[in-house]
Motif scaffolding. Structure first.
Motif, short mmCIF file in Angstrom:
data_model
loop_
_atom_site.label_atom_id
_atom_site.label_comp_id
_atom_site.label_asym_id
_atom_site.label_seq_id
_atom_site.Cartn_x
_atom_site.Cartn_y
_atom_site.Cartn_z
N GLU A 187 83.74 32.67 51.25
CA GLU A 187 84.61 32.81 50.08
C GLU A 187 83.81 33.11 48.82
OE1 GLU A 187 87.91 32.96 50.02
OE2 GLU A 187 87.75 32.87 52.21
N VAL A 188 82.62 32.54 48.71
CA VAL A 188 81.76 32.84 47.55
C VAL A 188 81.30 34.30 47.61
CG1 VAL A 188 79.55 32.32 46.43
CG2 VAL A 188 81.01 30.46 47.23
N VAL A 189 80.97 34.78 48.79
CA VAL A 189 80.59 36.18 48.95
C VAL A 189 81.74 37.10 48.53
CG1 VAL A 189 80.00 37.97 50.64
CG2 VAL A 189 78.89 35.73 50.76
N LYS A 190 82.95 36.78 48.96
CA LYS A 190 84.12 37.58 48.60
C LYS A 190 84.38 37.53 47.10
CE LYS A 190 87.71 36.84 51.31
NZ LYS A 190 88.62 36.08 52.20
N LEU A 191 84.16 36.36 46.49
CA LEU A 191 84.32 36.23 45.05
C LEU A 191 83.33 37.12 44.32
CD1 LEU A 191 85.40 34.86 42.48
CD2 LEU A 191 83.79 32.99 42.91
N ALA A 192 82.08 37.13 44.77
CA ALA A 192 81.06 37.97 44.14
C ALA A 192 81.42 39.44 44.26
CB ALA A 192 79.70 37.69 44.78
N GLU A 193 81.96 39.83 45.40
CA GLU A 193 82.39 41.22 45.57
C GLU A 193 83.51 41.57 44.60
OE1 GLU A 193 83.48 41.54 49.66
OE2 GLU A 193 81.42 41.82 50.36
N LYS A 194 84.38 40.60 44.36
CA LYS A 194 85.52 40.84 43.47
C LYS A 194 85.05 41.09 42.04
CE LYS A 194 90.04 38.83 42.31
NZ LYS A 194 90.93 37.65 42.52
N ILE A 195 83.99 40.41 41.63
CA ILE A 195 83.48 40.61 40.27
C ILE A 195 82.32 41.60 40.25
CG2 ILE A 195 84.27 38.36 39.45
CD1 ILE A 195 81.47 37.28 39.82
N GLU A 196 82.10 42.26 41.40
CA GLU A 196 81.08 43.32 41.53
C GLU A 196 79.68 42.82 41.19
OE1 GLU A 196 82.19 46.94 39.60
OE2 GLU A 196 84.18 47.00 40.52
N ALA A 197 79.38 41.59 41.62
CA ALA A 197 78.03 41.05 41.44
C ALA A 197 77.20 41.31 42.69
CB ALA A 197 78.10 39.55 41.16
N ASP A 198 75.90 41.31 42.51
CA ASP A 198 74.97 41.49 43.63
C ASP A 198 74.54 40.11 44.10
OD1 ASP A 198 73.09 42.31 45.46
OD2 ASP A 198 71.60 42.87 43.96
N LEU A 199 75.24 39.57 45.11
CA LEU A 199 75.00 38.20 45.56
C LEU A 199 73.93 38.17 46.66
CD1 LEU A 199 76.05 35.18 45.42
CD2 LEU A 199 77.37 35.75 47.45
N LYS A 200 72.97 37.26 46.48
CA LYS A 200 71.97 36.98 47.50
C LYS A 200 72.19 35.54 47.98
CE LYS A 200 69.95 40.92 46.59
NZ LYS A 200 70.09 42.09 47.49
N VAL A 201 71.91 35.30 49.25
CA VAL A 201 72.10 33.98 49.84
C VAL A 201 70.74 33.42 50.23
CG1 VAL A 201 73.18 32.67 51.69
CG2 VAL A 201 74.38 34.62 50.68
N ALA A 202 70.51 32.14 49.88
CA ALA A 202 69.23 31.51 50.20
C ALA A 202 69.44 30.04 50.54
CB ALA A 202 68.26 31.64 49.03
N PRO A 203 68.74 29.50 51.54
CA PRO A 203 68.76 28.06 51.79
C PRO A 203 68.16 27.31 50.61
CG PRO A 203 67.77 29.26 53.63
CD PRO A 203 67.87 30.22 52.48
N PHE A 204 68.60 26.07 50.40
CA PHE A 204 68.16 25.35 49.20
C PHE A 204 66.65 25.13 49.20
CE2 PHE A 204 69.06 21.85 52.18
CZ PHE A 204 67.92 21.06 52.04
N GLU A 205 66.03 24.96 50.38
CA GLU A 205 64.59 24.70 50.40
C GLU A 205 63.77 25.97 50.16
OE1 GLU A 205 66.63 24.57 52.94
OE2 GLU A 205 65.69 25.07 54.87
#
Length: 240
Positions: free
Chosen positions: A74-92
């Motif tokens: 859902e966060v990925v879809k939200l980023a797409e909606k606002i046309e942001a370049d989302l990267k995903v990373a583990p907290f560590e």
């Protein structure tokens, strides 16, 4: 056709073209304004990079629960909606200081060490009790004398907050629930309300901290998420 008929025909075609261009331009401007407002709420410019910082299942390291995977989707879809370049990373593995980029930090303090540090450093008025099976205050959320308990399959809570680590920094969007399902519920509430209620109430520059509650989640699921209480006035003030 007579000259007058031809002239009227040409004028009609020209008028239609001008009207179509005007409508297209207005719609383009309108959509651009909506996009810019949405992006501003998250401290972004369109196409700007942001990060989702993943949690992990505390009972199974290097794994995420199904609900947390859905939260990330859902966060990925939200980023797409606002046309942001989302990267995903583990907290560590995400070692950027808070505020350097817009950050979506997902999960409670037991599942995400970065959440734990964010709470300690920036939301000093909010505490999560540790995992204590059998204790009625197990994973309860404490906010200056208020105790929001976890009741299995009856009520679950999550903290939904936006804070700015420094002036003119990018915000951190914190989604910290008592359970994976309440994380999903908090993101659902954010997506449903950020473009109208939250943006109108807090704008693009104010911090906020909201308590989200899932009602009868076993029956109604994560979409039962509702605003339980606005904790903004006390969340950023340290416990006495």
């Amino acid at each position: 056709m007579t000259p007058s008929v031809i002239e009227n025909f040409i004028v009609g075609i020209a008028t239609s073209i001008v009207t179509a261009v005007a409508v297209w331009s207005w719609n383009k401007i309108y959509q651009s304004r909506i996009l810019n407002r949405r992006a501003a709420f998250f401290g972004l410019l369109p196409k700007e990079q942001c990060f989702a910082v993943m949690n992990q299942n505390p009972k199974s390291l290097n794994a995420m629960s199904h609900s947390d995977v859905q939260t990330l989707v859902e966060v990925v879809k939200l980023a797409e909606k606002i046309e942001a370049d989302l990267k995903v990373a583990p907290f560590e593995q995400f070692l950027e200081p808070p505020g350097s980029v817009t950050e979506f930090c997902l999960g409670g303090p037991d599942s995400n060490q970065r959440t734990k540090i964010h709470l300690a450093n920036f939301l000093k008025g909010v505490r999560f009790n540790p995992y204590m099976p059998g204790n009625p205050d197990n994973i309860a959320i404490l906010v200056q004398g208020q105790n929001f308990q976890y009741e299995k399959n009856q009520s679950e809570h999550a903290i939904l907050a936006r804070f700015f680590p420094a002036s003119k920094s990018h915000p951190v969007i914190l989604i910290s629930g008592q359970t994976a399902r309440s994380n999903q519920g908090a993101v659902h509430y954010l997506i449903e309300n950020y473009d109208y209620f939250l943006r109108k109430k807090f704008g693009s520059g104010k911090q906020f901290c909201l308590l989200i509650k899932l009602y009868s989640p076993l029956t109604y699921g994560y979409k039962s998420a509702k605003l339980e209480k606005d904790l903004t006035k006390v969340a950023f003030i340290p416990f006495p």
